[in-house]
Design a protein around this motif. Structure first.
Motif, short mmCIF file in Angstrom:
data_model
loop_
_atom_site.label_atom_id
_atom_site.label_comp_id
_atom_site.label_asym_id
_atom_site.label_seq_id
_atom_site.Cartn_x
_atom_site.Cartn_y
_atom_site.Cartn_z
N PRO A 9 44.34 46.75 39.84
CA PRO A 9 44.78 47.50 41.02
C PRO A 9 43.67 48.39 41.58
N GLY A 10 42.83 48.92 40.70
CA GLY A 10 41.70 49.74 41.15
C GLY A 10 40.70 48.93 41.94
N TRP A 11 40.38 47.73 41.45
CA TRP A 11 39.46 46.86 42.18
C TRP A 11 40.06 46.44 43.52
N ASN A 12 41.36 46.17 43.54
CA ASN A 12 42.00 45.81 44.80
C ASN A 12 41.86 46.93 45.82
N ALA A 13 42.17 48.15 45.42
CA ALA A 13 42.07 49.30 46.32
C ALA A 13 40.62 49.54 46.72
N PHE A 14 39.71 49.44 45.76
CA PHE A 14 38.29 49.64 46.03
C PHE A 14 37.80 48.62 47.06
N GLY A 15 38.13 47.35 46.84
CA GLY A 15 37.73 46.29 47.76
C GLY A 15 38.32 46.47 49.15
N GLU A 16 39.57 46.92 49.22
CA GLU A 16 40.20 47.14 50.52
C GLU A 16 39.51 48.27 51.28
N ILE A 17 39.20 49.36 50.59
CA ILE A 17 38.56 50.50 51.26
C ILE A 17 37.13 50.14 51.68
#
Length: 149
Positions: free
Chosen positions: A30-38
């Motif tokens: 979930p952290g990578w998903n949020a990081f990638g989105e931002i």
């Protein structure tokens, strides 16, 4: 979660980008998903502001952005970087191959390297805080975190 990830993106854009592997090693899925989105939203916005509508030499831009990081932990594949920039500018012919070959950490690393150059070249019209705040808002809407404190 987007607030903490947004701060991480700010830190990487204003601090030592070579610390990218260390600073991101604790991210879970979930952290990578949020990081990638931002990072992706900030990248898309910055490329659109700085390069859209210009006869930008994408190869020269990418080469200049990549040069300070050659032989470092954040060295980038210049052909992949060019494909990412061109896709934002509307030429998505080669970006599919890039997306198939690179994982989220690689894509985010490439986008961060390019973002630093876009911000540096922006003469102050793109600030890290404004760019990341806007990207966080977009990511929060996409992830369903909008309005959640």
């Amino acid at each position: 979660m987007t607030a903490q990830i947004g701060q991480l993106v700010r830190d990487l854009l204003t601090g030592d980008l070579n610390s990218y592997p260390e600073q991101t090693k604790a991210l879970d899925e979930p952290g990578w998903n949020a990081f990638g989105e931002i990072v992706g939203a900030a990248f898309y916005t910055a490329v659109g502001r700085r390069l859209a509508g210009q006869q930008a030499d994408v190869a020269a831009f990418v080469s200049a952005a990549a040069a300070p990081y050659a032989q470092s932990p954040v060295a980038i594949d210049e052909s992949a970087a060019q494909a990412l920039v061109r896709s934002v500018l509307g030429d998505d012919a080669t970006v599919g191959q890039v997306l198939e070959q690179l994982d989220e950490p690689d894509l985010a690393r490439i986008e961060l390297v390019l973002l630093r150059r876009l911000i540096e070249d922006g003469n102050g019209d793109i600030t890290v805080d404004a760019l990341v705040s806007s990207a966080q808002d977009e990511a929060a809407e996409f992830s369903g975190e909008a309005g959640v404190s």
